[in-house]
Design an enzyme around this catalytic site. Structure first.
Site, short mmCIF file in Angstrom:
data_model
loop_
_atom_site.label_atom_id
_atom_site.label_comp_id
_atom_site.label_asym_id
_atom_site.label_seq_id
_atom_site.Cartn_x
_atom_site.Cartn_y
_atom_site.Cartn_z
N ARG A 279 11.48 -2.60 11.24
CA ARG A 279 10.16 -1.81 11.74
C ARG A 279 9.97 -2.68 12.96
NH1 ARG A 279 5.02 -0.13 8.05
NH2 ARG A 279 3.99 -1.26 9.77
N ARG B 195 10.75 -7.15 4.48
CA ARG B 195 11.00 -5.82 4.99
C ARG B 195 11.68 -5.58 6.23
NH1 ARG B 195 5.42 -2.51 5.15
NH2 ARG B 195 5.21 -3.55 7.16
N ARG C 265 -9.78 1.55 8.73
CA ARG C 265 -9.64 0.19 8.99
C ARG C 265 -10.61 -0.53 9.87
NH1 ARG C 265 -3.26 1.10 8.97
NH2 ARG C 265 -2.56 -0.94 8.64
N LYS D 252 0.94 -1.30 0.02
CA LYS D 252 0.07 -0.08 0.10
C LYS D 252 0.82 1.35 0.03
CE LYS D 252 -2.31 -0.84 3.66
NZ LYS D 252 -1.85 -2.06 3.99
N ARG E 229 -1.14 -8.84 13.10
CA ARG E 229 -1.54 -7.85 12.19
C ARG E 229 -2.48 -8.36 11.09
NH1 ARG E 229 3.92 -5.53 10.62
NH2 ARG E 229 2.77 -4.28 9.35
#
Ligand code: AMP
Length: 193
Positions: A133, A127, A88, A13, A144
């Site tokens: 992160r 990632r 969301r 996204k 998540r």
């Protein structure tokens, strides 16, 4: 152009939002980025949001809605915007509806990025290795995805019913996916029957 991108974590996204927003000359507004900036600056909002984010949970609607309403009231969003990662939850959908109604507008398009769970887990782990992160650990990734499935995926049907949804296969090269998004948008939104 008032639009939003919806899809599971790891569907791409953020990257696609930047590209699409640039093409339309509108700001890409990522609630995740705004929260992360607040966390790293140690603001009161960041202190409140951090715990939820680190667990892979959603930040409560009251905090998230206030942040988005404030951002959408800024001048650069007057002619359009691309929301990445908002709404969301159903209460967030209603908050956005009210905000847009207040401006005399409505959403032009909702782009759903479609990728299966195996694909997004692989991407998020990759990632994690490159960006570090704090919410990209395997356990948190699983949470998540589960939270997305339960709370956010149902919004796809809400927007499909309104006739503003386009769905795009998010598996492929970055450029390829960007082109699919433009093709889907130019083809017009699909009206559900
Ligand atoms: P993202 O960068 O979009 O994956 O967002 C990272 C994290 O920020 C999420 O896992 C949530 O904890 C929080 N967050 C971002 N957007 C929202 C939202 N619309 N509602 C609630 N929490 C959010």
């Amino acid at each position: 152009m008032r639009m939003l991108l919806i899809g599971p974590p790891g569907a791409g996204k953020g990257t696609q939002a930047e590209r699409v927003a640039e093409r339309y000359g509108i700001p890409a507004i990522s609630t995740g980025d705004i929260f992360r900036a607040n966390v790293s600056q140690g603001t009161p909002l960041g202190l409140q949001a951090r715990d939820f984010m680190d667990r892979g949970a959603y930040v409560p609607d009251e905090l998230t809605n206030a942040l988005v309403l404030d951002r959408l009231a800024q001048d650069d969003a007057a002619e359009g915007f691309l929301l990445d990662g908002f709404p969301r939850t159903l209460p967030q959908v209603f908050t956005l509806d009210e905000c847009l109604a207040g401006q005399g507008g409505s959403l032009d398009a909702v782009v759903q990025l479609v990728a299966d769970a195996d694909e997004v887990v692989q991407r998020l782990l990759k990632r994690a290795a490159t960006q570090g992160r704090s919410d990209d650990t395997e356990d948190v990734i699983r949470t998540r995805l589960e939270v997305y499935r339960e709370q956010t995926h149902p919004l796809v049907a809400v927007y499909a019913e309104r006739g503003v949804l386009v769905s795009v296969d998010a598996v492929g090269g970055l450029d390829e996916v960007t082109e699919r998004i433009f093709t889907a948008l130019h083809g017009g939104v699909q009206h559900s029957s």
